[in-house]
Design an enzyme around this catalytic site. Sequence first.
Site, PDB file in Angstrom:
ATOM      1  CE1 TYR A 101      63.166  28.699   1.989  1.00 53.89           C
ATOM      2  CE2 TYR A 101      62.459  30.498   0.578  1.00 53.89           C
ATOM      3  CZ  TYR A 101      63.437  29.614   1.000  1.00 53.89           C
ATOM      4  OH  TYR A 101      64.695  29.653   0.438  1.00 53.89           O
ATOM      5  CB  CYS A 102      60.875  29.290   8.181  1.00 51.68           C
ATOM      6  SG  CYS A 102      59.219  29.520   8.843  1.00 51.68           S
ATOM      7  CB  THR A 103      61.696  24.363   9.397  1.00 54.74           C
ATOM      8  OG1 THR A 103      63.058  24.748   9.252  1.00 54.74           O
ATOM      9  CG2 THR A 103      61.614  22.840   9.452  1.00 54.74           C
ATOM     10  CB  ILE A 142      60.204  23.820   4.014  1.00 56.49           C
ATOM     11  CG1 ILE A 142      60.750  25.235   3.792  1.00 56.49           C
ATOM     12  CG2 ILE A 142      60.871  22.840   3.048  1.00 56.49           C
ATOM     13  CD1 ILE A 142      62.179  25.413   4.287  1.00 56.49           C
TER      14      ILE A 142
END
Length: 294
Positions: free
Chosen positions: A182-184, A211
């Site tokens: 996961y990342c922004t 996210i």
Amino acid sequence: MQKVILYYNFAPITDPEATRLWQTALASKLNLKGRIIIAEHGINGTLGGDIKDLKAYVKETKSYKPLKNTAFKWSDGSGEDFPRLSVKVRPEIVAFGVPNDIKVDEDGVVGGGKHLKPAQVHELVEKHGEDVVFFDGRNAYEAAVGKFKDAVVPDVEHTRDFAKELTDTKYDAIKDKPVVTYCTGGIRCEVLSMLMKKNGFKDVYQIDGGIVKYGEAYADEGLWEGSLYIFDKRMGQKFSDKAIDIGECTHCKTKTSNFENCANKACNKLVLICEECNTNTLKCQTCIKQTVAI
């Protein structure tokens, strides 16, 4: 009304420089500010401005065939969140430092992880329980204020550090488990998941929309905890009034999600600091020790 749009698209761009000129003219005409990065692998942008101008930008950008499937995320903010408009051609649209390893086709990055909608993430956890590993695809300071519960947080300062980090044998124990990156907004996981598979991770997933989309779906009622660090003057975003602070003030260890830049301009390092410790003479711990030594 002002808004901010965030987007990326991994797609073959045959002439990045011509695309840059077109995007510069388009965004300038519409009085938008922010940054756009273009490469042979695609486009990555964050822009702020009047909502009608942003809609016009989206419509014209999607009229270009390679970018027709670009997904645009809308967020609170304005053009004033950015100092100017910047449109540049780079080797990569997200700087992993591995441009030759990235292959794209009309479906995106070749060899990346399987995309999961937020609800599908929960289904995966329900099916596999504690065997599911959440793997943070951001820099360590971003994870300091918000992350998925019990996530693996690599100790990296820059995205370009991941290529080497993934070769470390400390990750061997999770290579056969279901791993959710996961990342922004999802862009870093497109490349990260591909690199993970190249390094022997067997069952790799990525959260579709990152996210941001997960937070829109579950806010603080799901598996996320803390604040989301974002790269503009707002510095952070909380999904609801139930959000907790998981970061610690670098001075007094009080829980906080507030980042400030060190007042020592030669340093300018991001400092996690609570309101009580935040003063005009703000310095990070390293700068304070150097001052005392002098």
